[in-house]
Design a protein around this motif. Structure first.
Motif, short mmCIF file in Angstrom:
data_model
loop_
_atom_site.label_atom_id
_atom_site.label_comp_id
_atom_site.label_asym_id
_atom_site.label_seq_id
_atom_site.Cartn_x
_atom_site.Cartn_y
_atom_site.Cartn_z
N TYR A 283 11.61 4.14 -3.56
CA TYR A 283 10.46 3.28 -3.56
C TYR A 283 10.86 1.68 -3.90
O TYR A 283 10.13 0.70 -3.24
N HIS A 284 12.19 1.37 -3.41
CA HIS A 284 12.80 -0.06 -2.79
C HIS A 284 12.13 -0.32 -1.66
O HIS A 284 12.03 -1.91 -1.43
N GLY A 285 12.56 0.94 -0.84
CA GLY A 285 11.62 0.67 0.85
C GLY A 285 10.32 0.11 0.44
O GLY A 285 9.82 -0.51 1.74
N PHE A 286 9.48 0.56 -0.17
CA PHE A 286 8.08 0.42 -0.26
C PHE A 286 7.81 -1.01 -0.25
O PHE A 286 7.16 -1.44 0.44
N ASP A 287 8.99 -1.86 -0.65
CA ASP A 287 8.45 -3.80 -0.27
C ASP A 287 8.65 -3.88 1.51
O ASP A 287 8.28 -4.95 1.90
N ILE A 288 9.56 -3.31 2.10
CA ILE A 288 10.28 -3.24 3.48
C ILE A 288 9.02 -3.08 4.26
O ILE A 288 8.85 -3.62 4.40
N ILE A 289 8.78 -1.30 3.84
CA ILE A 289 7.73 -1.51 5.00
C ILE A 289 6.16 -1.72 4.46
O ILE A 289 5.59 -2.21 5.41
N ILE A 290 5.32 -2.17 3.24
CA ILE A 290 4.14 -2.90 2.88
C ILE A 290 4.22 -3.93 3.26
O ILE A 290 3.20 -5.15 4.29
N ASN A 291 5.69 -5.07 2.67
CA ASN A 291 5.34 -6.67 3.02
C ASN A 291 4.27 -6.63 2.77
O ASN A 291 3.60 -8.09 3.97
#
Lengths: 168, 330
Positions: B164-172
């Motif tokens: 889920y922390h990768g979401f911020d990198i994906i969504i930006n």
């Protein structure tokens, strides 16, 4: 594993001549995908044809699609969607005729393919009876096995409602 | 393929002869019953017993969701597929600790592999996810070593947290920060979308379980308590990353859902009706896309994959073929 006494039924005879794997699954009530359009179509044809005859008659544990009397002779009919599985249908009906005979009822059979306007007579003879007896034994052998026969790709898989179960 | 029927407006769902009709103030809408797989009731739907009788006969499930879009329950018609054999097998695999662990592990493995696949997809498109991927791969190694269901659950939770922390990198997108996973009520827009999507996928999986000989109350990863459905939660784990999460990324990327689609209410954050509609329309579109399954030699839709997964599980229970979870290959 199977505690209820297992009976050979008409349905199992039908499946036996198509695919032994289906026999095993069906014997355990693992029925095929009911969303398959062919199943619906088959059901529709069964329910909506031969409205003038007596339909869906049960004797003991067999169920006959159509029943009529012709010149004093009892005729039982089995309605099928297509004659693609004629061999299966033929043996299923012969099995019914034999079951009836064993209960003292003499009849002849007729396979009905309303979509194709086709009928096929089925009458018991010694050779046919021997074949049914052999099939009945083999069906029992199959269903008493612990596991079904491995799936094997055959021509019937194409339209089979078990296909996704077998090949997933 | 039969369709899912989504009801958002307020009205009465009725049986009309041999079909369904939805009556609202705006008028009547006839719905083809033979073409309906399940009803997803989001709006204020009223209905009576004759409707329930009719849809039971047609083997249709009604899933209902509250105002906020959380799953509330399902009207589950009487079982129509019964195989004593299959139920006994399912119970046997539930009760035998090693057998149960084997299946639970497969679900976690499937979820992990699909999570990894999603991250890799975005990594290949230039998002800085390399470190996260190796971190998650390290955790993934531990799945085989888990000897207890609780360990498995914890490990899965751990993997998901990092993911889920990768979401911020994906969504930006500043409006859609992940921060932390929060449920009931979700504390930010992104959590609302995740909860909403997961609710839907759980209920869809339940509809598929209904069409098999499996008992939805006997799950392997999620604890069974015989009162609620859990098997659908187990199997849905595998599909959440590749269906729901990917859908969310694409909705946000295309600005199809923005912060204006939400409103703050006293009890929590709400995705407005328009947002819900866009979400389910796009989800439906995604579920209808097909992929080729080699062993089967046919194209099947994503939605159909749910059922295939259950068939694979049935074959595992029968002792025929060891269950291998579906893993997306792109």
């Amino acid at each position: 594993m199977l505690e209820n006494d297992l009976n050979v039924t008409g349905t199992l005879v039908w499946y036996y001549y198509i695919c032994p794997r289906e026999v095993w699954l069906m014997a355990r009530n693992i029925t095929p995908d009911q969303d398959n359009p062919n199943i619906d179509l088959g059901r529709f044809i069964g329910q909506n044809t031969y409205q003038r005859d007596k339909r869906e008659i049960s004797f003991g544990h067999i169920k006959v699609d159509v029943l009529r009397k012709e010149k004093g002779q009892l005729v039982i009919g089995e309605v099928k969607k297509s004659s693609k599985y004629e061999k299966s249908a033929f043996m299923q009906l012969a099995f019914y005729l034999l079951e009836l005979r064993e209960n003292g009822i003499e009849a002849v059979g007729e396979l009905l393919f309303p979509k194709e306007k086709k009928r096929v007579k089925v009458e018991l003879n010694n050779e046919l009876i021997a074949n049914i007896e052999k099939a009945k034994k083999d069906i029992l052998r199959i269903i008493y096995q612990d596991a079904p026969q491995e799936p094997k790709k055959i021509v019937f898989c194409r339209n089979c409602a078990y296909a996704e179960f077998c090949w997933s | 393929m039969k369709k899912s029927l989504y009801v958002f407006s307020e009205g009465e769902l009725k049986r009309k002869d041999n079909t369904l009709v939805f009556e609202t103030q705006a008028g009547k809408r006839y719905l083809p019953v033979e073409d309906t797989k399940e009803i997803m009731a989001f709006g204020e739907v009223s209905f009576n017993k004759s409707l329930l009788e009719f849809i039971s006969q047609k083997e249709i499930l009604i899933h209902y969701f509250n105002h906020f879009g959380y799953y509330m329950g399902t009207f589950y018609p009487r079982e129509h597929l019964n195989s004593g054999y299959m139920i006994l097998k399912q119970a046997e695999h539930y009760q035998h600790p090693e057998k149960r662990l084997l299946i639970a592990r497969a679900f976690v493995k499937g979820a992990y592999r699909n999570i990894r696949q999603v991250l890799k997809y975005y990594h290949n498109r230039g998002r800085e996810l390399g470190e996260l991927i190796s971190l998650i791969e390290n955790l993934g190694q531990g799945i085989e070593d888990c000897q207890e269901i609780s360990q498995l659950m914890a490990l899965e939770g751990h993997i998901r947290e990092h993911y889920y922390h990768g979401f911020d990198i994906i969504i930006n997108n500043r409006d859609f920060r992940f921060q932390e996973r929060t449920r009931r009520p979700p504390k930010n827009f992104l959590n609302v979308l995740i909860s909403f999507g997961n609710s839907i996928i759980y209920s869809m999986m339940l509809s598929e379980v209904y069409k098999t000989h499996l008992d939805p109350r006997i799950g392997f990863l999620h604890a069974t308590n015989f009162r609620r459905f859990t098997l659908n939660l187990d199997v849905a784990e595998i599909f959440k990353p590749i269906i729901i999460d990917r859908l969310i990324f694409s909705l946000l990327d295309k600005n199809m859902i923005t912060k204006d689609d939400f409103e703050h209410q006293v009890e929590g954050l709400l995705l407005k009706e328009k947002g819900k509609r866009v979400f389910v329309e796009e989800l439906d579109r995604k579920l209808e896309t097909t992929i080729n399954i080699k062993s089967l030699g046919r194209n099947v839709s994503y939605r159909r994959l749910f059922r295939l997964e259950l068939y694979k599980l049935e074959k595992h229970l029968m002792g025929e073929k060891v269950y291998e979870p579906f893993v997306a290959s792109w």
